[in-house]
Design an enzyme around this catalytic site. Sequence first.
Site: not given
Length: 106
Positions: A32, A35
């Site tokens: 991600c 993230c």
Amino acid sequence: MATVADVTDATFQDEVLKSDKPVIVDFWAEWCGPCRMLSPILDQIADEHDSVKVVKVNVDENQGIAAQYGITSIPAVYVFKAGEHVATSIGAKPKQIIEKEFAEYL
């Protein structure tokens, strides 16, 4: 320097739900991109705010906790206080926005 601990399905209850101070939980995954952008911001918050604990839960490795809290989008940042989920922030955001959203817990 505060460390952001990795929490698992097995340690979530002790590290988060039984904590004596508010806990910011970063639900994330290796793949991600947002993230990865958010991670250093949460590290800074952990360093600057002793009143809160910051931990990370890898949703790929800990699907039980992710399912229990209905994590469908990441990064999902939850705040737990006294064992209760009390606040949520979804997506990568600038530090000042996160601090504003979670001000009452910092």
